[in-house]
Design a protein around this motif. Structure first.
Motif, mmCIF file in Angstrom:
data_model
loop_
_atom_site.group_PDB
_atom_site.id
_atom_site.type_symbol
_atom_site.label_atom_id
_atom_site.label_comp_id
_atom_site.label_asym_id
_atom_site.label_seq_id
_atom_site.Cartn_x
_atom_site.Cartn_y
_atom_site.Cartn_z
ATOM 1 N N PRO A 78 10.060 4.520 -9.451
ATOM 2 C CA PRO A 78 8.778 5.218 -9.594
ATOM 3 C C PRO A 78 7.575 4.325 -9.254
ATOM 4 C CG PRO A 78 10.195 5.787 -11.423
ATOM 5 C CD PRO A 78 10.902 4.701 -10.643
ATOM 6 N N LYS A 79 7.610 3.057 -9.640
ATOM 7 C CA LYS A 79 6.499 2.145 -9.320
ATOM 8 C C LYS A 79 6.371 1.947 -7.818
ATOM 9 C CE LYS A 79 4.146 0.154 -12.682
ATOM 10 N NZ LYS A 79 2.958 0.873 -13.068
ATOM 11 N N GLN A 80 7.514 1.766 -7.135
ATOM 12 C CA GLN A 80 7.481 1.578 -5.686
ATOM 13 C C GLN A 80 6.899 2.813 -5.004
ATOM 14 O OE1 GLN A 80 11.655 0.712 -5.137
ATOM 15 N NE2 GLN A 80 11.269 -1.496 -4.932
ATOM 16 N N ARG A 81 7.359 3.998 -5.409
ATOM 17 C CA ARG A 81 6.818 5.236 -4.826
ATOM 18 C C ARG A 81 5.324 5.342 -5.094
ATOM 19 N NH1 ARG A 81 11.581 7.483 -6.729
ATOM 20 N NH2 ARG A 81 10.538 8.222 -8.613
ATOM 21 N N ASP A 82 4.928 5.024 -6.326
ATOM 22 C CA ASP A 82 3.515 5.107 -6.699
ATOM 23 C C ASP A 82 2.670 4.179 -5.841
ATOM 24 O OD1 ASP A 82 1.188 5.772 -8.254
ATOM 25 O OD2 ASP A 82 1.463 3.878 -9.324
ATOM 26 N N TYR A 83 3.102 2.941 -5.654
ATOM 27 C CA TYR A 83 2.313 1.989 -4.865
ATOM 28 C C TYR A 83 2.277 2.381 -3.387
ATOM 29 C CZ TYR A 83 2.209 -1.104 -8.937
ATOM 30 O OH TYR A 83 2.008 -1.636 -10.184
ATOM 31 N N LEU A 84 3.399 2.855 -2.854
ATOM 32 C CA LEU A 84 3.409 3.312 -1.457
ATOM 33 C C LEU A 84 2.488 4.527 -1.298
ATOM 34 C CD1 LEU A 84 7.181 2.932 -0.620
ATOM 35 C CD2 LEU A 84 5.322 1.703 0.463
ATOM 36 N N TYR A 85 2.548 5.434 -2.254
ATOM 37 C CA TYR A 85 1.688 6.622 -2.213
ATOM 38 C C TYR A 85 0.217 6.223 -2.246
ATOM 39 C CZ TYR A 85 -0.854 10.655 -4.045
ATOM 40 O OH TYR A 85 -1.782 11.642 -4.240
ATOM 41 N N ARG A 86 -0.145 5.383 -3.183
ATOM 42 C CA ARG A 86 -1.555 5.008 -3.316
ATOM 43 C C ARG A 86 -2.042 4.216 -2.108
ATOM 44 N NH1 ARG A 86 -2.721 3.294 -9.514
ATOM 45 N NH2 ARG A 86 -1.276 1.634 -9.029
ATOM 46 N N HIS A 87 -1.165 3.394 -1.517
ATOM 47 C CA HIS A 87 -1.582 2.605 -0.357
ATOM 48 C C HIS A 87 -1.680 3.480 0.894
ATOM 49 C CE1 HIS A 87 -2.137 -0.861 2.213
ATOM 50 N NE2 HIS A 87 -1.165 -0.415 2.988
ATOM 51 N N TYR A 88 -0.601 4.225 1.194
ATOM 52 C CA TYR A 88 -0.564 4.963 2.456
ATOM 53 C C TYR A 88 -1.249 6.331 2.396
ATOM 54 C CZ TYR A 88 2.570 1.443 4.298
ATOM 55 O OH TYR A 88 3.103 0.261 4.727
ATOM 56 N N ILE A 89 -1.212 7.001 1.277
ATOM 57 C CA ILE A 89 -1.801 8.334 1.186
ATOM 58 C C ILE A 89 -3.249 8.271 0.694
ATOM 59 C CG2 ILE A 89 -1.592 10.653 0.183
ATOM 60 C CD1 ILE A 89 0.702 9.856 2.114
ATOM 61 N N LEU A 90 -3.484 7.475 -0.347
ATOM 62 C CA LEU A 90 -4.840 7.369 -0.892
ATOM 63 C C LEU A 90 -5.648 6.246 -0.245
ATOM 64 C CD1 LEU A 90 -4.092 7.895 -4.704
ATOM 65 C CD2 LEU A 90 -4.714 9.600 -2.977
ATOM 66 N N ASN A 91 -5.025 5.501 0.667
ATOM 67 C CA ASN A 91 -5.681 4.413 1.405
ATOM 68 C C ASN A 91 -6.250 3.321 0.495
ATOM 69 O OD1 ASN A 91 -5.189 5.506 4.015
ATOM 70 N ND2 ASN A 91 -6.851 6.939 3.671
ATOM 71 N N MET A 92 -5.556 3.036 -0.588
ATOM 72 C CA MET A 92 -5.988 1.963 -1.487
ATOM 73 C C MET A 92 -5.392 0.640 -1.007
ATOM 74 S SD MET A 92 -5.562 3.740 -5.239
ATOM 75 C CE MET A 92 -6.210 2.315 -6.121
ATOM 76 N N THR A 93 -6.128 -0.435 -1.170
ATOM 77 C CA THR A 93 -5.592 -1.750 -0.839
ATOM 78 C C THR A 93 -4.728 -2.227 -2.001
ATOM 79 O OG1 THR A 93 -7.413 -2.966 -1.853
ATOM 80 C CG2 THR A 93 -7.684 -2.313 0.476
ATOM 81 N N ILE A 94 -3.901 -3.220 -1.724
ATOM 82 C CA ILE A 94 -3.058 -3.814 -2.770
ATOM 83 C C ILE A 94 -3.953 -4.392 -3.867
ATOM 84 C CG2 ILE A 94 -1.333 -5.586 -3.266
ATOM 85 C CD1 ILE A 94 -0.314 -3.149 -1.608
ATOM 86 N N ARG A 95 -5.034 -4.990 -3.474
ATOM 87 C CA ARG A 95 -5.985 -5.558 -4.436
ATOM 88 C C ARG A 95 -6.568 -4.460 -5.339
ATOM 89 N NH1 ARG A 95 -7.993 -10.549 -3.742
ATOM 90 N NH2 ARG A 95 -7.488 -10.444 -1.549
ATOM 91 N N ASP A 96 -6.906 -3.297 -4.752
ATOM 92 C CA ASP A 96 -7.438 -2.176 -5.538
ATOM 93 C C ASP A 96 -6.404 -1.646 -6.532
ATOM 94 O OD1 ASP A 96 -9.837 -2.324 -4.148
ATOM 95 O OD2 ASP A 96 -9.294 -0.719 -2.742
ATOM 96 N N ILE A 97 -5.174 -1.524 -6.066
ATOM 97 C CA ILE A 97 -4.100 -1.041 -6.936
ATOM 98 C C ILE A 97 -3.904 -1.998 -8.101
ATOM 99 C CG2 ILE A 97 -1.627 -0.526 -7.086
ATOM 100 C CD1 ILE A 97 -1.813 0.323 -4.088
#
Length: 186
Positions: free
Chosen positions: A135-154
């Protein structure tokens, strides 16, 4: 007992992965869409969720994306069934050119059907590959690729070290790519 059922229905949505995704072969047969953590889910609804084990947990945002995707696919299928042409990718431009030079509607319908089947195949592979992630991996991929968040923002949003988020994100991306490759070969 009714209040537990009503609360569960308000807090969670259950999806049968086998029924929803043709050819699904994962060990988890259900997905529970909720904003509750696994511990909270077990504490509140342990008896209710036992029949769904093993299951995966998806956030409500992920559920909304899945619903939106499904609705878009249905909308496009209906347009194709009506004979409407919509511009989605380069194949659709080819269909327009084909329709200008070919009098045979059957050829155009076959080409539409083939393009739709290919989109469905790609979407199915992507969904199955996403189900291999935590779930964490999906969440981070979703937020990065779909919501366009940077790793730093996440990392800032979750109150975590950037390197920790990067490791989870990076391993999820690798796992997703491997799953897609394996599914394309199969």
């Amino acid at each position: 007992m009714d209040s537990v059922i009503n609360n569960f229905d308000n807090d969670c949505k259950v999806i049968s992965l086998v029924a929803e995704y043709e050819g699904y072969t994962g060990k988890e047969r259900y997905a529970i869409i909720t904003d509750l953590t696994e511990d909270e889910l077990n504490a509140r609804y342990s008896k209710r969720i036992n029949r769904f084990r093993p299951f995966i947990i998806l956030t409500k945002e992920m559920g909304e994306v899945i619903t939106e995707h499904t609705n878009c696919e249905k909308k496009h299928d209906m347009r194709i069934a009506r004979g409407d042409i919509y511009l989605h990718d380069i194949d659709d431009y080819e269909l327009i050119h084909l329709s200008l030079f070919v009098d045979d509607d059957q050829t155009i319908r076959e080409r539409n059907r083939a393009a739709r089947k290919e989109r469905q195949r790609i979407n199915s592979i992507s969904r199955k590959a996403l189900m291999t992630l935590t779930p964490k991996q999906r969440d981070y991929l979703y937020r990065h690729y779909i919501l366009n968040m940077t790793i730093r923002d996440i990392a800032a949003e979750d109150g975590l070290n950037r390197n920790t988020v990067w490791e989870i994100f990076s391993s999820g991306r690798k796992k997703y790519k491997k799953a897609v490759e394996a599914l394309e070969v199969a």
